[in-house]
Each structure stands twice: as structure tokens, then as C-alpha cells.
Design an enzyme around this catalytic site. Sequence first.
Site, PDB file in Angstrom:
ATOM      1  N   ASP A 193       0.831  -1.201   0.000  1.00 62.18           N
ATOM      2  CA  ASP A 193       0.000   0.000   0.000  1.00 62.18           C
ATOM      3  C   ASP A 193       0.867   1.254   0.000  1.00 62.18           C
ATOM      4  O   ASP A 193       1.590   1.511   0.962  1.00 62.18           O
ATOM      5  CB  ASP A 193      -0.905  -0.026   1.230  1.00 62.18           C
ATOM      6  CG  ASP A 193      -1.981   1.036   1.186  1.00 62.18           C
ATOM      7  OD1 ASP A 193      -1.941   1.902   0.287  1.00 62.18           O
ATOM      8  OD2 ASP A 193      -2.865   1.017   2.060  1.00 62.18           O
TER       9      ASP A 193
ATOM     10  N   ASP B 210      -2.325   8.298  -5.263  1.00 60.97           N
ATOM     11  CA  ASP B 210      -2.443   7.081  -4.462  1.00 60.97           C
ATOM     12  C   ASP B 210      -2.816   5.903  -5.361  1.00 60.97           C
ATOM     13  O   ASP B 210      -3.890   5.888  -5.958  1.00 60.97           O
ATOM     14  CB  ASP B 210      -3.507   7.290  -3.384  1.00 60.97           C
ATOM     15  CG  ASP B 210      -3.661   6.087  -2.473  1.00 60.97           C
ATOM     16  OD1 ASP B 210      -2.763   5.220  -2.474  1.00 60.97           O
ATOM     17  OD2 ASP B 210      -4.665   6.022  -1.746  1.00 60.97           O
TER      18      ASP B 210
END
Length: 432
Positions: free
Chosen positions: A104, A313
Site C-alpha cells: 500500500d 495514491d
Amino acid sequence: MNTPSFLTLFSICLVFSFSHALNNGFSVELIHRDSPKSPLYKPTQNKYEHIINAARRSINRANHLNKVSLTASTPESTVIPDGGEYLMTYSVGTPPFKLYGVADTGSDIVWLQCEPCDPCFNQTSPKFNPSKSSSYKNIPCSSDLCQSVRDSSCNSDNCQYTIKYGDGSHSEGDLSLETLALESTTGRRISFPKTVIGCGTDNTMSFEGQSSGIVGLGGGPVSLITQLGSSIGGKFSYCLLPSSFRESNTTTKLNFGDAAVVSGDDVLSTPIVKKNPAVFYYLTLESMTVGNKRFKYGGSFLGDSEEGNIIIDSGTTLTLLPSDVYSNLESAVSEVVKLNRVDSPIQLLNLCYSLTSDNYDFPIITAHFKGADVKLLPINTFVAVADGVVCLAFTPTQTLPIFGNIAQQNFLIGYDILQKTVSFKPIDCSKV
């Protein structure tokens, strides 16, 4: 996970296996989350169910990241279990113990379930037992490392971490030093001794499967990227496949070090703005253009003209824009697109059209980042949500603006932490 990742469409399971190593760099394999090669592959789900699930995760992730941004002075993890878009294989310990972790870029710590844990979430693969590793070492409370980790505490003399999630999930345990290794396709491991990890002994999670925890690739002090530091020269890059490759075995690479250099005449670069919390990669979006209509990016959650007004992101699928900016975008798109509007089957998407042919010429949407005019093609801006229905892959937000991964498809995107830049190179990721 509870972090947004509308990236089902574009969710990519990242299995870390080295395809080659350079003098100061290496590459690992990227596998689409919904590819048959992925451990998360569910053949019973159709492509639209994947998209709907991803859309829900995107908004959940955005809400949680916003909470982190507003409470930067209060230690709290940015990791959301279902927000991770990648799965990577790696090893910890001596002898090496193989694990699967959700990778992540919006997270800043590496943590995994450790034996004994109570409670434990359902992990189908074996759990790591630190007592069987000769290289495992607890970090004392008095150390600078302990103080650098958000939400750290003490248990006797051992440093403890606590990670809380928006859905009520959590992980707690010992902050430790351990050897972390990534496997090459030749079978040779590349080891990184004394890597900071969280050894979770009190864990509850919303997912089940092989995943043992989270591998943070963000900008925090103990993220994997920060810890690899000089060994990769502060560089990493990835190329995200279009969603049309979801059912294929095609893979791409996550590159580190020299292998991550993005070069060529068509490369566009924009500054990374240093802000708190440091885990995020903040960029400055100045305006947007649809066709010939350009409008300013103003009134954002992070300030009208403030630098660092949006984060990039890979763990969020949709692109989330301040409500006023989204309104201008939707208006400009609706003026150009001459298709029949239909109600969206997904509540989160506002602008949808009936599409009877794959040949419709959707407009290019240009994101004018500081120093980089990134032209977004239809694969970056529209997503199929049902048979004959496509929707604009943007949504309004009152919280943290996010440049999501649909918008990043078919770009080689390079992060240079030392030079503080993110670079975009348009490319066919299936041929990289």
C-alpha cells in the site's frame, strides 16, 4: 480494507518476485488483483461486481485518509486493510519465512500477524513465529525508532505499535527489527537486515485469505521505501495495466533503484510537496481541461491555491475532487459528450452514459499539475459499470482529494524521493 480502493477495476495484486537485478536497482512482478494469477481471484464474480466493490472501498479509504490528515498530530495509522491494491510475496526472519502482504503506497509501516496472537484474523497461510528466527529483535521503548512511529507505546521495555482502521479492525504488537527478503525469479533472495516491522499479536481484520498483513510503501519514517533508502536511491516506479487485462495473465513490474528511472522526451515531472502527514505523496494540481475548456482547481479541501492540494495514491481507484472542481468537470464533460445519459448503477458515480459502440470518441481530459500537463485518455477517465453503461471515473469529495489509479493506467509513473518529483510517461503497460 476500509481504505478506498475503487481499484477493483484496477486493483492490482502485486506479487513481489524479482525478475532481474541491476547494479543499484531491481524489478518485481505486478499482478492485477483480479487476474487468474492472483491469490485474491474470484472466478464467480463478474467484472461489474469487482467494480462496484472497488467503488465502495474508494470512498471508505478517502474518508479514513482524511481522518489521518486532519489529526496529523495524533498518531494513527493510514493503513486500511481492504484499501490495499497489491499483494506481494516477501520473507522475514532467519531462516526466511515466506509471507503474503498487502502492498500500500498510502501506508507507512510493515506489519504482519505473529504467533502467538489472540485474537487473530483468518489467515490461510502459516503465521510467522518470531521465536524461531535468530535475527528477530524487539525495539526498546527508549530508542529513536520507537519515538518515530505514530501511536507507539511501551510494554515493559518493548516498543509497541497500534494500528486502527475505519471499519473497527486493528493490529497491535511489538515493533521489531528483522531481516526482510524479496525473492528473485532465479531463486536468489535479496535481503535487507534490521528492517523495522510490526509483529502483530492482537489483530482483527475484515479480510480473509493468504495475506498476513500490510507492507507500507508510503513516505513515512518506517515505510519499506524509506527503509530501503540509499539501496534504491529513493526511486521506485510502476506501470498499471488497463482494466481490460483483468482476466489475463499479463503482468507488469514494480521497479526500484536504477531500474525505476523514468526517461525520454515525453516524460512529464511534477514536484512532490512535503507536508504532514509525511506518508502521503502530495502534488499540486493547478487546473483541468476538457476539450478546449480549462478551469482552475480551486476551493479544495487543502486550500484554494495551496501547493500540495491533492495526493497521488495507487491504492484508490477513483479520482476524488473537491465538489466545486468536480462540478466544473462534470459540466464540461456533459457539454462535449453527445450520448444518452442514464442513471448510474453505482450510487457513487454521477455522470453515466449509454454506450452501444466501443468506438465513441470521448474527450481527452488534461490534468495540469505544476510543470506537467498529463493527458488522460478514455481508459483513465471512464469506466464500464454494466453492459452498455459507462461512467465518469471521478467523484466529488468534501475530504482529501486523491488522484486515483484509474487515472494512472498506461503511465509509467516514477517516484524520486531525493529529487522530490513524480514523473509520468505515457506507455502501453502491457508491452513494458
